[in-house]
Design a protein around this motif. Structure first.
Motif, short mmCIF file in Angstrom:
data_model
loop_
_atom_site.label_atom_id
_atom_site.label_comp_id
_atom_site.label_asym_id
_atom_site.label_seq_id
_atom_site.Cartn_x
_atom_site.Cartn_y
_atom_site.Cartn_z
N GLN A 131 -3.12 -38.99 25.97
CA GLN A 131 -3.90 -40.30 26.61
C GLN A 131 -4.05 -40.27 28.08
N TYR A 132 -4.66 -39.30 28.60
CA TYR A 132 -5.17 -39.29 29.87
C TYR A 132 -6.25 -38.18 30.06
N LYS A 133 -7.03 -38.47 31.06
CA LYS A 133 -8.07 -37.34 30.99
C LYS A 133 -8.29 -37.39 32.74
N GLU A 134 -8.46 -36.17 33.34
CA GLU A 134 -8.78 -36.44 34.74
C GLU A 134 -10.21 -36.28 34.83
N PHE A 135 -10.74 -37.24 35.97
CA PHE A 135 -12.20 -37.14 36.22
C PHE A 135 -12.70 -37.42 37.58
N TYR A 136 -13.33 -36.28 37.96
CA TYR A 136 -13.31 -36.37 39.48
C TYR A 136 -12.36 -36.55 40.49
N GLY A 137 -11.20 -35.89 40.12
CA GLY A 137 -9.83 -36.02 40.80
C GLY A 137 -9.12 -37.27 40.52
N VAL A 138 -9.70 -38.22 39.44
CA VAL A 138 -8.90 -39.51 39.24
C VAL A 138 -8.33 -39.42 37.59
N ASN A 139 -7.16 -39.80 37.58
CA ASN A 139 -6.69 -39.62 36.09
C ASN A 139 -6.97 -41.08 35.43
N LEU A 140 -7.47 -40.95 34.15
CA LEU A 140 -8.18 -42.26 33.62
C LEU A 140 -7.36 -42.25 32.17
N LEU A 141 -6.64 -43.45 31.78
CA LEU A 141 -6.26 -43.50 30.47
C LEU A 141 -7.60 -43.41 29.50
N VAL A 142 -6.99 -42.84 28.52
CA VAL A 142 -8.18 -42.81 27.31
C VAL A 142 -7.70 -43.01 26.03
N ASN A 143 -8.18 -43.73 25.16
CA ASN A 143 -7.82 -43.86 23.72
C ASN A 143 -9.01 -43.56 22.91
N THR A 144 -8.93 -43.89 21.43
CA THR A 144 -10.04 -43.77 20.66
C THR A 144 -11.12 -44.74 20.93
N ASP A 145 -11.03 -45.93 21.65
CA ASP A 145 -12.03 -46.89 21.75
C ASP A 145 -13.02 -46.36 22.99
N VAL A 146 -12.74 -45.37 23.68
CA VAL A 146 -13.59 -44.71 24.46
C VAL A 146 -13.99 -43.36 24.36
N LEU A 147 -14.94 -43.05 24.86
CA LEU A 147 -15.56 -41.57 24.94
C LEU A 147 -14.72 -41.04 25.97
N ILE A 148 -14.25 -39.48 25.74
CA ILE A 148 -13.55 -38.85 26.83
C ILE A 148 -14.42 -38.33 27.78
N PRO A 149 -14.28 -38.61 28.96
CA PRO A 149 -15.51 -38.29 30.06
C PRO A 149 -15.61 -36.84 30.11
N ARG A 150 -16.99 -36.57 29.96
CA ARG A 150 -17.40 -35.12 30.43
C ARG A 150 -17.73 -34.64 31.59
N PRO A 151 -17.36 -33.21 31.77
CA PRO A 151 -17.59 -32.74 33.39
C PRO A 151 -19.03 -32.80 33.89
N GLU A 152 -19.86 -33.05 32.79
CA GLU A 152 -21.41 -33.23 33.35
C GLU A 152 -21.50 -34.58 34.12
N THR A 153 -20.52 -35.63 33.80
CA THR A 153 -20.97 -36.54 34.49
C THR A 153 -20.23 -36.69 35.74
N GLU A 154 -19.59 -35.84 36.29
CA GLU A 154 -19.14 -35.70 37.56
C GLU A 154 -20.24 -35.32 38.39
#
Lengths: 337, 288
Positions: free
Chosen positions: B76-99
């Motif tokens: 239920q979480y993904k780290e992105f650019y150093g920030v922990n984000l809540l994720v669930n099946t309503d959202v796309l899991i952030p990709r490293p390219e978006t950093e």
């Protein structure tokens, strides 16, 4: 420091203020030393004169006390006059590599990692893993981690070298004692301004899928591998976190290694006549043996054996650091004579 | 009770046997999660025993993962650019390219724009990944983060609150740029850009992600096309648009952009894998 240009440059002012603080200490002690010497002379004169018996007795007592004082002040001044290692205050990058001995060496490498981690905890220092390569059997081939906090490098710099272990490996059924080793390298963290890295000198590689990447891929891996083309140094950082974070970690390690390389070359030139000294930097020297059956850890540079293996492996090796620092000072003094 | 290092090894083998990518890394992350350890503890605590409750938790995670449910959804979480984000099946899991989008936006904002009081639009915000990171690094900026569905905005709202940037990030619901109330200095859009036809051939994990967050129509450019059409009235005279896309889409997007913004400067930025990833439309902002 009274210069206008300096007062407008806070970093420079701070640096000079620190220097002045250090020099002030020496100057004060030097005055005390001279004062004590003068008093000693006066006492000697009174004794030589010999006319007043009471005075002579007083002078004799004073002389003994002053001699002790002078000797002590001399020692302290000598130590203060040794140039400090400017790197002592920096953060450290520690690299542990398993040597020969297969799985057992890998497990020993992780024992050392735990030791340093616990040492950092005891000393209020912070650790951050930067990169690692694990052994399937547990333990690992290599781990690189940063230690930050007050004098991190100064406290860990004596750990560089080969650490040897003698024990019955967990994997050994027959109960025979094996010897294996792991090498430790402690590097001072380098600031970005100290190590110039041209972007075109770097080859940065990340996981590259066969398709177009981006939204088409869902991966846990955000590993980054950086090759510094001119020197061939390769650093890779892998974990599940931010890819850009991993890139920055890898750059941090690369900077430290490049800085270390430059420093080592400069040191080699300076130290041609000072071989064999504590911390002379030959990282392939065997510096310590951890003997499990005897519960003993011996540091070969100072010939000190402590029968506290468990506590030492739990990060309690302050005694070694103390004695090594002392020995290092003595070497420096001897070299200057 | 197994030791930590045995558990990692065992889990690694199980994942590998099912051809799950990054098996070793994921095994470590799973154990770190059930035993509440940091990465550096993995080695210093190798001989620690895994308790029966922890083993059970691990088994549940493993069971779900073997169904190819993405690890980020399970934990239920993904780290992105150093920030922990809540994720669930309503959202796309952030990709490293978006950093790289975030980095580039920050670079432009800090280097060129005259006033730090930027107004920014993050279109298709999803988890809020881009908006939150920009808010954290640009304290004087005002950011509008928009998406089309309540479920998605709920996740973004959670993350915005969690990272305390609610005073500067305003959420909006609607179609692309429509909810944006005023012309902005910077439009960032990580819109769905995968061509519909490619989706069935992608790795199994992607089946668990919301398809509307990936499907860009036959050429993948349906949403980007409509965004560009809406853009002129929502972008300031010297504003910039950053679009995330796939390399082969660059020529088509360039053609569209040149028609809509004939006076603008176009460029393409690469991601860390050296692929064209960000299309830049610069309406006249100078930066070094």
């Amino acid at each position: 420091m009274a210069d206008l240009a300096t007062s407008q440059n806070p970093a420079q002012y701070q640096k000079l203020a620190r220097e002045m603080g250090d020099l002030q200490e020496v100057v004060d002690l030097a005055s005390q030393y001279r004062a004590a010497l003068t008093q000693l002379e006066e006492a000697e004169e009174i004794i030589a004169d010999g006319s007043d018996a009471e005075l002579v007795e007083l002078a004799a007592a004073e002389r003994d006390q002053l001699r002790g004082q002078v000797a002590q002040l001399e020692e302290t001044l000598k130590v203060l006059l040794i140039p400090k290692d400017p790197n002592d205050g920096r953060n450290a990058i520690v690299e542990i590599r398993a040597g020969t001995g297969g799985d057992e060496a890998g497990l020993f490498a992780s024992d050392l990692y735990r030791m340093y981690h616990r040492f950092a905890e005891r000393k209020g220092l912070k650790t951050e893993e930067l990169s690692s390569s694990q052994n399937p059997a547990g333990g690992f081939k290599e781990v690189v981690f940063a230690v930050s906090g007050a004098d991190a490098f100064g406290q860990l710099k004596f750990e560089s070298g080969v650490h040897r272990v003698q024990r019955v490996p967990k994997t050994e059924a027959s109960g025979r004692i094996h010897t294996s080793a792991a090498s430790v390298a402690v590097l001072p963290e380098a600031k970005e301004v100290e190590v110039e890295i041209a972007p075109e000198d770097l080859k940065i590689e990340v996981y590259r899928s066969s398709g177009p990447g981006g939204q088409s891929v869902n991966t846990t891996d955000s590993a980054v591998k950086i090759t510094h083309i001119p020197t061939g140094i390769i650093v890779s950082c892998q974990d599940e976190k931010s890819q850009l974070k991993n890139k920055n970690k890898a750059l941090k390690v690369l900077r430290a290694r490049l800085y270390d390389k430059v420093q080592a070359e400069q040191k080699a030139e300076r130290d041609a006549a000072r071989a064999g000294q504590i911390g002379s930097g030959d990282r392939s020297t065997k510096i310590r043996t951890y003997n499990f059956p005897q519960g003993r850890v011996t540091d070969h540079r100072i010939g000190l054996s402590l029968y506290r293996l468990e506590e030492i492996l739990d990060g309690d090796f302050e005694k070694f650091v103390e004695q090594l620092a002392l020995a290092s000072q003595q070497d420096a003094l001897a070299a200057d004579l | 009770m197994p030791l930590l290092r045995e558990a990692v090894q065992q889990t690694h083998r199980t994942l590998e046997a099912s051809h799950i990518p990054d098996a070793r890394l994921e095994a470590e992350v799973m154990l770190m999660n059930v035993m509440r350890l940091q990465r550096h503890d993995l080695f210093s605590q190798q001989e620690t025993e895994v308790s029966p409750q922890q083993e059970e938790a691990l088994a549940h995670i493993l069971e779900r993962r073997l169904q190819r449910e993405p690890l980020a959804y399970i934990l239920q979480y993904k780290e992105f650019y150093g920030v922990n984000l809540l994720v669930n099946t309503d959202v796309l899991i952030p990709r490293p390219e978006t950093e790289c989008m975030v980095e580039h936006a920050l670079f432009m904002a800090l280097m060129g724009m005259e006033t730090p009081k930027l107004v920014i639009a993050d279109v298709g915000t999803g988890t809020g990944a881009i908006a939150i990171n920009l808010a954290m690094h640009l304290p004087a900026a005002r950011i509008f983060a928009v998406d089309y569905a309540d479920a998605v905005l709920d996740v973004a709202a959670y993350n915005i609150r969690a990272h305390n940037v609610g005073d500067r990030v305003t959420l909006g619901k609607g179609d692309l740029l429509e909810p944006i109330p005023e012309p902005v200095d910077l439009i960032l859009a990580n819109l769905p850009y995968v061509p519909s036809g490619r989706i069935p051939d992608l790795q199994p994990e992607i089946r668990w992600e919301p398809q509307q967050a990936l499907d860009g129509g036959p050429d993948g450019l349906d949403l980007i096309r409509r965004l560009l059409q809406q853009a002129p009235s929502k972008l300031k005279e010297h504003g910039i648009v950053l679009l995330e896309l796939d390399p082969e889409q660059v020529p088509a997007v360039q053609a569209m952009a040149e028609e809509i913004f004939p006076e603008a400067e176009m460029s393409v930025e690469k991601d860390l894998a050296q692929r064209d990833r960000i299309f830049v439309i610069n309406r006249g902002m100078e930066y070094c």
